[in-house]
Design an enzyme around this catalytic site. Structure first.
Site, PDB file in Angstrom:
ATOM      1  N   ASP A   9       0.154  86.560  34.759  1.00  0.00           N
ATOM      2  CA  ASP A   9       1.471  85.331  34.129  1.00  0.00           C
ATOM      3  C   ASP A   9       0.612  83.810  35.651  1.00  0.00           C
ATOM      4  O   ASP A   9      -0.559  84.175  36.376  1.00  0.00           O
ATOM      5  CB  ASP A   9       1.804  85.656  35.899  1.00  0.00           C
ATOM      6  CG  ASP A   9       3.328  84.834  36.577  1.00  0.00           C
ATOM      7  OD1 ASP A   9       4.122  83.611  34.667  1.00  0.00           O
ATOM      8  OD2 ASP A   9       3.272  84.871  37.286  1.00  0.00           O
ATOM      9  N   ARG A  10       1.078  82.956  35.149  1.00  0.00           N
ATOM     10  CA  ARG A  10       1.387  81.306  35.447  1.00  0.00           C
ATOM     11  C   ARG A  10       1.145  81.478  37.192  1.00  0.00           C
ATOM     12  O   ARG A  10       0.803  81.696  38.452  1.00  0.00           O
ATOM     13  CB  ARG A  10       1.564  80.566  34.973  1.00  0.00           C
ATOM     14  CG  ARG A  10      -0.100  79.370  35.392  1.00  0.00           C
ATOM     15  CD  ARG A  10       0.220  78.129  33.936  1.00  0.00           C
ATOM     16  NE  ARG A  10       1.705  77.389  34.780  1.00  0.00           N
ATOM     17  CZ  ARG A  10       2.455  76.016  34.203  1.00  0.00           C
ATOM     18  NH1 ARG A  10       2.130  76.123  33.125  1.00  0.00           N
ATOM     19  NH2 ARG A  10       3.276  76.032  35.360  1.00  0.00           N
ATOM     20  N   ASP A  11       2.360  80.861  36.880  1.00  0.00           N
ATOM     21  CA  ASP A  11       2.908  80.435  38.648  1.00  0.00           C
ATOM     22  C   ASP A  11       3.061  81.331  39.559  1.00  0.00           C
ATOM     23  O   ASP A  11       3.707  82.260  38.911  1.00  0.00           O
ATOM     24  CB  ASP A  11       4.511  79.507  38.253  1.00  0.00           C
ATOM     25  CG  ASP A  11       3.547  78.477  37.601  1.00  0.00           C
ATOM     26  OD1 ASP A  11       3.179  77.930  37.800  1.00  0.00           O
ATOM     27  OD2 ASP A  11       4.991  78.636  36.448  1.00  0.00           O
ATOM     28  N   GLU A  17       3.556  78.890  43.717  1.00  0.00           N
ATOM     29  CA  GLU A  17       4.755  78.388  43.118  1.00  0.00           C
ATOM     30  C   GLU A  17       5.372  76.566  42.930  1.00  0.00           C
ATOM     31  O   GLU A  17       4.928  76.197  44.473  1.00  0.00           O
ATOM     32  CB  GLU A  17       5.628  79.316  42.952  1.00  0.00           C
ATOM     33  CG  GLU A  17       7.191  78.689  42.452  1.00  0.00           C
ATOM     34  CD  GLU A  17       6.960  78.977  41.023  1.00  0.00           C
ATOM     35  OE1 GLU A  17       8.351  78.902  41.059  1.00  0.00           O
ATOM     36  OE2 GLU A  17       6.602  80.527  40.741  1.00  0.00           O
ATOM     37  N   ASN A  52       5.661  81.998  30.920  1.00  0.00           N
ATOM     38  CA  ASN A  52       7.136  82.050  29.710  1.00  0.00           C
ATOM     39  C   ASN A  52       7.125  79.660  30.620  1.00  0.00           C
ATOM     40  O   ASN A  52       7.322  79.919  32.077  1.00  0.00           O
ATOM     41  CB  ASN A  52       8.279  82.217  30.986  1.00  0.00           C
ATOM     42  CG  ASN A  52       8.437  83.807  29.632  1.00  0.00           C
ATOM     43  OD1 ASN A  52       7.568  83.883  29.505  1.00  0.00           O
ATOM     44  ND2 ASN A  52       9.663  84.544  30.294  1.00  0.00           N
ATOM     45  N   GLN A  53       7.913  79.005  30.069  1.00  0.00           N
ATOM     46  CA  GLN A  53       7.843  78.026  30.502  1.00  0.00           C
ATOM     47  C   GLN A  53       8.983  77.538  29.840  1.00  0.00           C
ATOM     48  O   GLN A  53       9.151  76.327  28.977  1.00  0.00           O
ATOM     49  CB  GLN A  53       6.344  76.838  30.160  1.00  0.00           C
ATOM     50  CG  GLN A  53       4.877  76.941  31.161  1.00  0.00           C
ATOM     51  CD  GLN A  53       5.385  77.244  31.916  1.00  0.00           C
ATOM     52  OE1 GLN A  53       5.431  75.903  32.416  1.00  0.00           O
ATOM     53  NE2 GLN A  53       5.119  78.225  32.838  1.00  0.00           N
ATOM     54  N   ALA A  54      10.125  78.111  30.983  1.00  0.00           N
ATOM     55  CA  ALA A  54      11.479  77.058  29.717  1.00  0.00           C
ATOM     56  C   ALA A  54      11.788  75.928  30.175  1.00  0.00           C
ATOM     57  O   ALA A  54      12.549  75.009  29.363  1.00  0.00           O
ATOM     58  CB  ALA A  54      12.226  78.298  30.679  1.00  0.00           C
ATOM     59  N   HIS A  92      10.891  78.717  24.661  1.00  0.00           N
ATOM     60  CA  HIS A  92      11.804  78.896  25.056  1.00  0.00           C
ATOM     61  C   HIS A  92      13.197  78.839  26.154  1.00  0.00           C
ATOM     62  O   HIS A  92      12.610  79.973  27.438  1.00  0.00           O
ATOM     63  CB  HIS A  92      12.457  80.151  23.724  1.00  0.00           C
ATOM     64  CG  HIS A  92      11.241  79.571  22.734  1.00  0.00           C
ATOM     65  ND1 HIS A  92      10.914  80.660  22.233  1.00  0.00           N
ATOM     66  CD2 HIS A  92      11.763  78.804  21.694  1.00  0.00           C
ATOM     67  CE1 HIS A  92       9.737  80.249  20.904  1.00  0.00           C
ATOM     68  NE2 HIS A  92      10.513  78.846  20.819  1.00  0.00           N
ATOM     69  N   CYS A 104      14.435  84.294  21.648  1.00  0.00           N
ATOM     70  CA  CYS A 104      12.685  84.567  20.808  1.00  0.00           C
ATOM     71  C   CYS A 104      11.856  85.605  21.552  1.00  0.00           C
ATOM     72  O   CYS A 104      13.064  86.710  21.524  1.00  0.00           O
ATOM     73  CB  CYS A 104      11.971  83.465  20.901  1.00  0.00           C
ATOM     74  SG  CYS A 104      12.135  83.564  23.161  1.00  0.00           S
ATOM     75  N   LYS A 108       8.527  86.822  28.219  1.00  0.00           N
ATOM     76  CA  LYS A 108       8.649  87.940  29.373  1.00  0.00           C
ATOM     77  C   LYS A 108      10.142  87.987  29.440  1.00  0.00           C
ATOM     78  O   LYS A 108      11.222  87.136  29.835  1.00  0.00           O
ATOM     79  CB  LYS A 108       7.791  87.847  30.107  1.00  0.00           C
ATOM     80  CG  LYS A 108       6.847  87.783  29.667  1.00  0.00           C
ATOM     81  CD  LYS A 108       5.629  87.480  30.973  1.00  0.00           C
ATOM     82  CE  LYS A 108       5.936  86.405  31.670  1.00  0.00           C
ATOM     83  NZ  LYS A 108       5.034  85.781  32.382  1.00  0.00           N
TER      84      LYS A 108
END
Length: 224
Positions: A9-11, A17, A52-54, A92, A104, A108
């Protein structure tokens, strides 16, 4: 043969964060992350980011903004001798703006981005020294049929099952762990980011079906 892989995961896992992070000047690696990633890389693990990049779907920043940030992160790691095999992101959100407001297959805890990474790794070209010829930065584009084919191969091919059992997903949220489980790799929850809160939530629900480590470096040492 696929190489053993650590999906990240990234953030809250790789970096501090920051709400809807999309600027390089706001990016900070968490303590021990670069050291841990280098240990994994030197021990033969591929490193793949699944995020995830909402904020893209909500209109807070663009895919180009995310790609610039990821380019910065990739370059900072390269300076330390670490190659990111790929960066995969879901833009998304159901409450987002068109065309991103969709249910979608890549957000995740769904495993679409993992299958996309697997697809790319199976098809990638390598140099004679075993290094990949091109860095991958991708959203999700597999068809449902292609994903189903990969899922069946992972279930039935001995070498693919061996690859999955030797690979991991590390994140700071339960959805990261669930996504890893849905794909078939070993899930690890960190105490960084939202991890401590997520651990308490899992304990209350009686669903602690993952490994937990306070820091990224703790997780890496356990993996190795």
């Amino acid at each position: 043969m696929l190489k053993k892989t650590v999906f990240l995961d990234r953030d809250g896992t790789i970096n501090e964060e920051v709400s809807y992070l999309h600027k390089a000047e706001d990016f900070r690696f968490l303590p021990g992350v670069v050291e841990g990633m280098k240990l994994l890389y030197e021990q033969g693990f591929q490193l793949v980011v699944i995020t995830n990049q909402a904020g893209i779907g909500r209109g807070y920043y663009t895919e180009e903004d995310a790609e610039r940030l990821h380019g910065y992160m990739r370059e900072e790691l390269r300076k330390q001798g670490i190659l990111l095999q790929g960066i995969y992101y879901c833009p998304h959100h159901l409450e987002g703006l068109p065309p991103y407001n969709m249910d979608c297959s890549c957000r995740k805890p769904k495993a679409g981005l993992f299958y996309q990474a697997e697809w790319d790794m199976l098809l990638e070209e390598r140099n004679s020294d075993g290094k990949t010829t091109a860095a991958i930065h991708s959203s999700y584009r597999l068809t449902a049929r292609e994903e189903a084919e990969l899922e069946e191969e992972n279930r039935t091919f001995p070498d693919r099952k061996s690859w999955l059992s030797s690979s991991y997903m590390i994140g700071d949220k339960l959805l990261d762990c669930l996504a890893g489980k849905n794909f078939g790799v070993n899930p690890i929850l960190l105490g960084t980011g939202y991890g401590k809160e997520e651990l308490e939530k899992a304990k209350k629900e009686g669903k602690q079906d993952f490994s937990y480590f306070p820091t990224f470096l703790d997780a890496v040492k356990a993996i190795l």
